[in-house]
Design an enzyme around this catalytic site. Structure first.
Site: not given
Ligand code: NAD
Ligand code: IPM
Ligand code: MN
Length: 374
Positions: A137, A211, A244, A268, A272
């Site tokens: 970001y 990751k 993942d 982010d 959700d």
């Protein structure tokens, strides 16, 4: 009487619809608990952008800084290509005020249907601690054709990054890049916050999303610094999970997560996912917290697909309002708002559309108002 000055940017799509309900509840909480909120509304969003070609006009950041907190609805509109608007307003606010924590609690409520039913007696009670200023970001990058030089610059509370990238490619070959970056200070402070939060919840474990296997420079550094900070919290266990695998594990076992520490981008995405598991984006609250002005907003966006239909759930905005009250030091009022939402969702009153009911946005707000008591 204690008075707080609150800025609000209702924004786009369902933003104004849900912040209207949040304001209603926060004013009622003030009446019940003996404080007043004075609201200053700012018109920033797509309409303003299309008219003035600027997200935040000059001087607005300084003016916003004078308020005690900011309540934001959502930014984003199909008439503006994705990116500039969200960056010029939402991300600029996060970066300018160095709101380095994005706190995203996820709670399930009895009576709200869930996509993955929970074992009897269990509930979702997790909180994502999302780093909010760095990672992919950073907002630095560029694109071009063939060989080109791209200046890069980013400014945060802690530092100003400047430099440049020289791209060498065959003539005519188009390319684009984004630079993800993290600093030791940035990772340390969010890790400490997550650790302290875990202790304050009386829990022992922190899940750290990463990751490093695929992106070792960035997320290897993330893991290294998190582990170093973790060494200072011998009472806590930090468990690393690749993002993942996280997206695999969470739907299979939605409960028992507690504090989930994430770099910006993965935070982010995981937010959700977790909100879906806990009953919907319309229930997912967030606080962008820093040492200066903090900003409270639902996790969801402007939902253009349902804007104007009355189908938006306002509870995420209302619960974000509760986070705002807690931030102001009005903990009792915040707890009463949380409780009113809980009472509504466990009542026989019609639930919002996203939660499988027929209540409109304002009916849901009114229902919360009815249950708000001191
Ligand atoms: P979104 O969160 O707006 O919507 C995703 C889905 O969830 C849609 O089907 C929507 O109808 C539903 N939904 C969202 N909030 C809801 C609510 N309160 N009640 C019921 N249903 C709800 O995500 P998107 O579609 O990817 O983004 C739309 C726009 O919002 C884009 O411009 C995006 O950039 C922007 N956005 C802004 C923010 C923010 O301002 N904080 C956050 C996310 C997305
Ligand atoms: C969120 C949103 C924003 C983000 C977008 C609109 C820039 O998705 O607040 O979760 O990615 O942080
Ligand atoms: Mn998001």
């Amino acid at each position: 009487m204690k008075t707080y000055s609150i800025a609000t940017i209702p924004g786009d799509g369902i933003g104004p619809e849900v912040t209207r309900e949040a304001r209603k509840i926060l004013d009622a909480a003030g009446d019940a608990f003996g404080f007043a909120l004075t609201w200053q509304e700012y018109p920033f969003g797509a309409e303003y952008y299309l008219k003035h070609r600027v997200g935040l006009p000059g001087g607005s950041l300084d003016e916003l800084a004078g308020h005690d907190a900011l309540l934001l609805g959502a930014i984003g509109d199909p008439r503006v290509p994705p990116g500039p608007l969200e960056h010029e307003i939402l991300l600029t606010l996060r970066f300018h005020f160095d709101q380095y924590i994005n706190l995203r609690p996820a709670l399930s409520f009895p009576g709200v249907p869930l996509p993955v039913p929970l074992p009897d007696g269990q509930a979702i009670d997790a909180v994502i601690v999302r780093e909010n200023t760095e990672d992919m970001y950073m907002g630095v990058g560029g694109s071009g054709r063939g060989s080109y030089h791209q200046d890069i610059a980013a400014s945060r509370g802690r530092y100003t990054l400047t430099g440049g990238v020289d791209v060498t490619l065959p003539d005519g070959m188009e390319s684009a890049f984004t630079l993800g970056m993290m600093t030791r200070g940035g990772v340390e402070r969010v890790t400490k916050y997550a650790a302290e939060l875990t202790r304050s919840r009386g829990e022992k474990g922190v899940t750290v999303v990463s990751k490093a296997n695929a992106v070792p420079h960035l997320y290897g550094f993330w893991g290294m610094v998190v582990r170093e900070v973790a060494a200072g919290y011998g009472d806590l266990e930090f468990t690393f999970v690749n993002v993942d695998a996280m997206c695999y594990l969470m739907p299979r076992r939605p409960t028992g997560w507690g504090v989930v520490l994430c770099p910006n981008l993965f935070g982010d995405i995981v937010s959700d996912l977790l909100s879906a598991l806990a009953g919907g984006l319309g229930l997912a609250a967030a606080g962008n917290i820093g040492d200066g002005l903090s900003m409270f907003e639902p996790v969801h966006g402007s939902a253009p697909d349902i804007a104007g239909t009355g189908k938006a759930t306002p509870l995420a905005a209302i619960l974000s309002g509760a986070l705002l009250l807690r931030h102001l030091g009005e903990g009792e009022a915040a707890a009463a708002v949380d409780k009113a939402v809980h009472s509504y969702l466990t009542s026989d009153l019609p639930k919002p559309v996203e939660q499988g009911g027929t209540a409109s946005t304002s009916e849901a707000g009114d229902a919360v108002r009815r249950y708000l008591v001191k």
